[in-house]
Write a protein that holds these residues in place. Structure first.
Motif, PDB file in Angstrom:
ATOM      1  N   GLY A 131       0.778  -1.233   0.000  1.00 42.25           N
ATOM      2  CA  GLY A 131       0.000   0.000   0.000  1.00 42.25           C
ATOM      3  C   GLY A 131       0.810   1.283   0.000  1.00 42.25           C
ATOM      4  O   GLY A 131       0.257   2.370   0.125  1.00 42.25           O
ATOM      5  N   ASP A 134      -0.098   3.561  -3.199  1.00 42.12           N
ATOM      6  CA  ASP A 134      -1.473   4.062  -3.129  1.00 42.12           C
ATOM      7  C   ASP A 134      -1.594   5.155  -2.077  1.00 42.12           C
ATOM      8  O   ASP A 134      -2.229   6.186  -2.306  1.00 42.12           O
ATOM      9  N   LYS A 135      -0.977   4.962  -0.936  1.00 43.77           N
ATOM     10  CA  LYS A 135      -1.018   5.977   0.123  1.00 43.77           C
ATOM     11  C   LYS A 135      -0.313   7.251  -0.333  1.00 43.77           C
ATOM     12  O   LYS A 135      -0.820   8.353  -0.157  1.00 43.77           O
ATOM     13  N   ASP A 138      -2.375   9.033  -2.928  1.00 38.52           N
ATOM     14  CA  ASP A 138      -3.551   9.618  -2.293  1.00 38.52           C
ATOM     15  C   ASP A 138      -3.208  10.927  -1.581  1.00 38.52           C
ATOM     16  O   ASP A 138      -3.986  11.879  -1.595  1.00 38.52           O
ATOM     17  N   ASN A 162     -11.206   0.483  -2.074  1.00 43.99           N
ATOM     18  CA  ASN A 162     -11.356   1.941  -1.969  1.00 43.99           C
ATOM     19  C   ASN A 162     -10.018   2.656  -1.857  1.00 43.99           C
ATOM     20  O   ASN A 162      -9.900   3.816  -2.241  1.00 43.99           O
ATOM     21  N   THR A 163      -9.009   1.995  -1.327  1.00 44.46           N
ATOM     22  CA  THR A 163      -7.706   2.628  -1.146  1.00 44.46           C
ATOM     23  C   THR A 163      -6.824   2.558  -2.395  1.00 44.46           C
ATOM     24  O   THR A 163      -5.787   3.207  -2.446  1.00 44.46           O
ATOM     25  N   ARG A 165      -5.481   3.335  -6.082  1.00 43.16           N
ATOM     26  CA  ARG A 165      -5.474   4.516  -6.933  1.00 43.16           C
ATOM     27  C   ARG A 165      -5.022   4.147  -8.339  1.00 43.16           C
ATOM     28  O   ARG A 165      -4.037   3.424  -8.511  1.00 43.16           O
TER      29      ARG A 165
END
Length: 185
Positions: A131, A134-135, A138, A162-163, A165
């Protein structure tokens, strides 16, 4: 197919592939206009990014590579002047030495090169499951995101949460894929 199975399948596909992203990427306005390139350093059977990092440096661009902070899902990008600054981390991935003063923040002139095991035709990706990207994406939505992989790593659809991208562009060893609504040369 669940993410775990997709990861296994595309690792297998990728293990016999070799090469770099298409050199056509360097002719695009998005590369030419980028002031800063954030890029992962390819590892194992990933598509090569060392050529990209070296090209960015030789073209006078600012280049930065990720450093995993040790906190869950957290990485920072550290400015480098040369690939010789990088040393293998505990799992063997080349990484810069942590230098707080060299941590860069992204801006609208930043292009971030994003790894993945598989990308779909809607520009979503399956990464390694940590992740981190993605984090980061975001938290830094204004930069241009470029997924890089071999052409064989493109699939119709990957499962997403949902997390997850999507990236803006996918660059493979053979071509550049842009979203239909994007007007990027």
């Amino acid at each position: 197919m669940v993410k775990k199975e997709i990861r296994k399948r595309f690792k297998e596909i990728r293990k016999n592939l070799r090469g770099n992203i298409t050199s056509e990427f360097f002719k695009t306005d998005l590369y030419k206009n980028a002031g800063t390139i954030f890029s992962f350093v390819s590892y194992g059977s990933e598509i090569g990014t060392v050529e990209l990092i070296n090209k960015a440096l030789s073209d006078g661009k600012i280049a930065a590579v990720p450093y995993m902070t040790g906190k869950p899902h957290e990485m920072v990008f550290i400015k480098i002047k040369s690939m010789v600054e990088l040393k293998p981390n505990k799992i063997g991935i080349l990484e810069p030495e942590y230098r707080a003063e060299s941590i860069l923040k992204s801006d609208k002139n930043t292009v971030i090169i994003v790894p993945g095991l598989a990308f779909d035709k809607e520009f979503y990706r399956i990464g390694y499951g940590g992740g981190y990207y993605d984090k980061y994406i975001d938290e830094n939505e204004y930069m241009l995101t470029v997924g890089v992989c071999f052409e064989e790593q493109i699939t119709d659809l990957v499962p997403r949460e949902n997390t997850d991208r999507a990236v803006d562009i996918i660059v493979t060893d053979k071509m550049i894929r842009r979203k239909q609504y994007e007007n990027i040369k």
